[in-house]
Design a protein around this motif. Structure first.
Motif, PDB file in Angstrom:
ATOM      1  N   HIS B 111       0.846  -1.154  -0.161  1.00 30.84           N
ATOM      2  CA  HIS B 111       0.048   0.096   0.006  1.00 30.84           C
ATOM      3  C   HIS B 111       0.933   1.316   0.040  1.00 30.84           C
ATOM      4  O   HIS B 111       0.453   2.101  -0.794  1.00 30.84           O
ATOM      5  CB  HIS B 111      -0.853  -0.048   1.350  1.00 30.84           C
ATOM      6  CG  HIS B 111      -1.759   1.199   1.170  1.00 30.84           C
ATOM      7  ND1 HIS B 111      -3.276   1.136   0.855  1.00 30.84           N
ATOM      8  CD2 HIS B 111      -1.555   2.435   1.946  1.00 30.84           C
ATOM      9  CE1 HIS B 111      -3.700   2.203   0.861  1.00 30.84           C
ATOM     10  NE2 HIS B 111      -2.837   3.187   1.609  1.00 30.84           N
ATOM     11  N   VAL B 112       1.813   1.166   0.822  1.00 28.70           N
ATOM     12  CA  VAL B 112       2.489   2.280   1.197  1.00 28.70           C
ATOM     13  C   VAL B 112       3.434   2.927  -0.068  1.00 28.70           C
ATOM     14  O   VAL B 112       3.842   3.950  -0.113  1.00 28.70           O
ATOM     15  CB  VAL B 112       3.422   2.315   2.284  1.00 28.70           C
ATOM     16  CG1 VAL B 112       4.605   1.290   2.356  1.00 28.70           C
ATOM     17  CG2 VAL B 112       3.795   3.557   2.778  1.00 28.70           C
ATOM     18  N   THR B 114       2.374   2.429  -3.440  1.00 35.83           N
ATOM     19  CA  THR B 114       1.597   2.427  -4.419  1.00 35.83           C
ATOM     20  C   THR B 114       0.784   3.633  -4.245  1.00 35.83           C
ATOM     21  O   THR B 114       0.643   4.264  -3.209  1.00 35.83           O
ATOM     22  CB  THR B 114       0.974   1.123  -4.586  1.00 35.83           C
ATOM     23  OG1 THR B 114       0.447   0.595  -3.444  1.00 35.83           O
ATOM     24  CG2 THR B 114       2.105   0.179  -5.288  1.00 35.83           C
ATOM     25  N   LYS B 115       0.093   3.872  -5.282  1.00 34.71           N
ATOM     26  CA  LYS B 115      -0.677   5.187  -5.373  1.00 34.71           C
ATOM     27  C   LYS B 115      -2.242   5.144  -5.681  1.00 34.71           C
ATOM     28  O   LYS B 115      -3.015   5.937  -5.163  1.00 34.71           O
ATOM     29  CB  LYS B 115      -0.005   5.979  -6.455  1.00 34.71           C
ATOM     30  CG  LYS B 115       1.153   6.827  -6.057  1.00 34.71           C
ATOM     31  CD  LYS B 115       1.409   7.927  -6.325  1.00 34.71           C
ATOM     32  CE  LYS B 115       2.375   7.865  -7.783  1.00 34.71           C
ATOM     33  NZ  LYS B 115       3.524   7.100  -7.689  1.00 34.71           N
ATOM     34  N   ALA B 116      -2.759   4.121  -6.391  1.00 34.77           N
ATOM     35  CA  ALA B 116      -4.285   3.974  -6.924  1.00 34.77           C
ATOM     36  C   ALA B 116      -5.233   4.511  -5.971  1.00 34.77           C
ATOM     37  O   ALA B 116      -5.168   3.957  -4.709  1.00 34.77           O
ATOM     38  CB  ALA B 116      -4.448   2.523  -7.487  1.00 34.77           C
ATOM     39  N   GLY B 117      -5.873   5.231  -6.209  1.00 33.98           N
ATOM     40  CA  GLY B 117      -6.946   5.842  -5.389  1.00 33.98           C
ATOM     41  C   GLY B 117      -8.448   5.392  -5.968  1.00 33.98           C
ATOM     42  O   GLY B 117      -8.460   4.445  -6.490  1.00 33.98           O
ATOM     43  N   GLU B 132      -1.623  -2.488 -10.195  1.00 34.59           N
ATOM     44  CA  GLU B 132      -2.185  -3.792  -9.254  1.00 34.59           C
ATOM     45  C   GLU B 132      -1.484  -5.143  -9.808  1.00 34.59           C
ATOM     46  O   GLU B 132      -1.129  -5.762  -8.946  1.00 34.59           O
ATOM     47  CB  GLU B 132      -3.619  -3.810  -9.677  1.00 34.59           C
ATOM     48  CG  GLU B 132      -4.416  -4.603  -8.984  1.00 34.59           C
ATOM     49  CD  GLU B 132      -4.669  -4.080  -7.434  1.00 34.59           C
ATOM     50  OE1 GLU B 132      -4.315  -3.113  -7.220  1.00 34.59           O
ATOM     51  OE2 GLU B 132      -5.060  -5.142  -6.722  1.00 34.59           O
TER      52      GLU B 132
END
Ligand SMILES: Nc1ncnc2c1ncn2[C@@H]1O[C@H](COP(=O)(O)OP(=O)(O)OP(=O)(O)O)[C@@H](O)[C@H]1O
Ligand SMILES: [Mg+2]
Lengths: 382, 261
Positions: B111-112, B114-117, B132
């Motif tokens: 998570h930390v 990577t960026k996808a929102g 992903e």
């Protein structure tokens, strides 16, 4: 998500096509067999599906108990109502802001979602450190506060028109066609309730797709991680504050969309539609259906919305026939059965009617633990 | 070994105090960890080792002191900032996401980095899909690295105890740490599992990750650590290479209690 083998793929496509056709003709079948009130009920059921899916993000995915969820439905409804009714005309006259009234649906709907989302953040921020019961109490209070504001914001400036509510709300108008009027296409007459049905169906499908995609995303994983173990989630570098706020905002925005549609559909909103009981009903839909599991939540929404409607249709005629007079008010009976059904389901299937595998595992885990503890005690005594 | 001429300072704390009411769980603790070493932390039960870990990972806010990592000030920072800076940890009492699969657990660790929102999740644009896929690939790689790839699709809680410990390490490694803090990773393991774990830790260090390790298993610590610090009642009572620490009278006293003569 699911992977099909080639043969299964064909069957799946056929199944999907059949399902689509059923959904498309459903209002006509309902109308022909049960009458137009039932098409109306179908429309309202769609709104509840959207609501339940929104709450599912907060409760089911992120594990944050929210007892004031209906407030976001209210915010969406009032945004639509105020922007699409004559109510604000005197207030805005001469201010140069008249243009905010009667904006197209494609503007108002996102606006309602956004506004509800903002309220979601507003509710979320002071409750970030709270869990379980405490969170439930605060959210419950929040729901009541929003309703009370709507009840009392008619003085000193009349914004919400108080308990009388907002009237004369314009129906949805899409592609230049007002949904209040019937339209005939290829000799088939689509009435207002039918048009709303397709619109709500489209929105519900959209919300379903968004829910599914969120679930299997980086954000969705973060939500589940927080639900499973907040400390561990923090220690993995998840900004739990932001990710929780995101859950509140997303869930609230679904509620806002549903609320806006409710306002246009009814043509009238008042604070009375947004009482605590409504929050509880939506929560019951999520829990009864199966927290965190989209098909389960949809099932819960349909069952809990339609059962009372069925009762309403059945109880009075039945009493008339059998007793010759009306002894039981269907409304009371409805609540009684509602409560009994919930108790029964929670006793027999605490994971909900159609739970996700993960949720099932969670409850099973508790059983296992309890069993292990019991066994331990046993051996300690023996 | 690491305490050679060209050592590079990775983490430095000094004057750290942490009180719980009247109890001073950490009392003026100072230590510095060099890049590339395996730094051991030992001490009797309740000495404050886990508390120090919690301070170093932002879960507890220290009352006083200094805390820098790679020269960045991390004093009283949030856990997510600490992880982002490059410190990851495991827990003494395993804290996995029990009802997620082993693979999902490690994916959460990404998570930390990577960026996808929400937008990316909903529209699944090419960028998000690539990210992903990369999350998944890296996570599988890490499961392989710690040797539990075959359990990727199993719920974390169904893994054996030793594998759960390994999964916690994989999940922590997924955050791309420069410092990996392991809180009693060998607890409850049998001899063979402990040997495997030792090899894993050596491999991790060889791959450039510095390790801070709490363990009670003295034999393991002596064979593995470059330096060891000893905590007792919240105070650091000794620090140095294993041989010296082992024979330090204060350490012997802390472990065995004051001897009458
Ligand atoms: N959150 C807390 N609140 C109050 N006291 C705490 C808290 N966390 C730790 N302590 C106390 O601080 C002291 C140090 O505990 P800590 O868990 O750091 O010891 P430890 O060295 O890890 O011991 P062990 O080897 O048993 O794991 C203990 O006395 C403990 O009771
Ligand atoms: Mg400890």
């Amino acid at each position: 998500m699911l992977t099909f083998s080639k043969k299964n793929k064909v069957t799946a496509y056929i199944g999907m096509a059949v399902f689509a056709v059923v959904l498309a003709v459903l209002p006509f079948i309902m109308g022909a067999t049960l009458g137009n009130t039932w098409v109306r009920n179908l429309d309202l059921a769609m709104l509840y599906i959207m609501l339940a899916l929104g709450l599912n993000i907060v409760v089911g995915y992120a594990g944050l108990l929210d007892l004031g969820y209906i407030a976001f439905y209210a915010v969406g409804a009032y945004v639509y109502a105020l922007l699409n009714s004559p109510h604000l005309v005197p207030l805005l006259a001469g201010t140069g802001f008249e243009w905010i009234l009667h904006m197209p649906l494609l503007v108002v709907l996102p606006l309602a979602a956004l506004m509800a989302g903002l309220f979601g953040v507003l509710l979320g921020s002071p409750t970030l450190k709270l869990r379980g019961d405490y969170l439930a109490i605060v959210t419950l209070g929040f729901g009541e506060i929003v309703r009370l504001f709507m009840n009392n914001l008619d003085r000193p400036i009349n914004i919400t028109n108080g308990p009388q509510g907002v009237n004369l709300i314009e129906p949805v108008s899409l592609f230049g066609h007002k949904f209040s009027q019937a339209i005939t296409v290829f000799g088939v007459e689509f009435r207002s309730v039918h048009l709303y049905y397709y619109l709500f169906l489209a929105l519900a499908l959209m919300i379903i797709v968004v829910s599914i995609r969120l679930q299997s995303s980086r954000i969705g994983r973060a939500w589940v991680a927080i639900r499973e173990d907040e400390i561990a989630a923090q220690a993995m570098g998840i900004n739990t504050r932001n990710v929780k706020l995101l859950a509140f905002a997303m869930g609230a925005s679904f509620g806002g969309v549903s609320g806006a549609m409710f306002a246009s559909f009814q043509g009238f909103v008042s604070p009375e539609s947004f009482i605590l009981m409504e929050s509880i009903v939506v929560l019951a839909m999520v829990v009864l259906g199966g927290m965190g599991h989209i098909p389960g939540v949809i099932l819960g929404a349909i069952l809990l919305f339609l059962t009372p409607e069925v009762l309403r249709d059945v109880v009075n005629p039945l009493q008339d026939k059998l007793l010759g007079e009306r002894v039981v008010n269907p409304e009371n009976l409805r609540m009684l059965l509602f409560g009994l059904a919930l108790i029964f389901v929670m006793l027999v299937r605490p994971e909900g009617l159609w739970p996700s595998k993960r949720r099932k595992a969670e409850l099973h885990e508790k059983d296992e633990k309890a069993a292990a503890e019991a066994a331990e005690k046993e051996s300690a005594h023996g | 070994m690491a305490n050679q001429a060209n050592t590079e300072l990775l983490l430095e704390i000094s004057g750290i105090h942490k009180r719980f009411g009247g109890l001073c769980a950490l009392n003026d603790v100072a230590l510095s960890i060099n890049k590339g070493e395996i730094y051991g932390l030992i001490g009797p039960n309740g000495a404050g080792k886990t508390t120090l870990f919690n301070v170093l990972t932002g879960l507890y806010q220290p009352d006083e002191g200094k805390f820098t990592f790679k020269g960045i000030d991390l004093f009283r920072q949030k856990p997510n900032v600490v992880v982002d800076s490059g410190i990851a940890r495991t827990f003494q009492n395993i804290r996995l996401f029990h009802n997620m699969t082993a693979l999902e657990n490690v994916m959460v660790g990404r998570h930390v980095r990577t960026k996808a929102g929400v937008i990316g999740a909903v529209f699944r644009n090419p960028g998000t899909r690539v990210e992903e896929a990369a999350i998944k690939a890296r996570s599988l790689e890490l499961l392989d690295y710690v040797g539990i790839r075959k359990h990727a699709e199993e719920h974390a809680k169904n893994l054996s105890y030793g594998d759960q410990r390994r999964l916690e390490i994989a999940r922590a490694l997924a955050t791309d740490p420069q410092l990996l803090a392991l809180d009693e990773p060998a607890a409850g393991m049998n001899g063979k599992e402990t040997d495997d774990l030792k090899r894993l830790m050596e491999k991790i260090r060889a791959d450039g990750v510095t390790i801070l390790l709490i363990e009670h298993d003295v034999k393991l610590m002596m064979g593995l650590c470059d330096r060891i610090a000893v905590l007792d009642y919240g105070k650091k009572i000794a620090e140095g290479v294993p041989e010296v620490v082992k024979n330090d009278p204060r350490v012997i006293e802390a472990y065995l209690g004051a001897t009458p003569d």
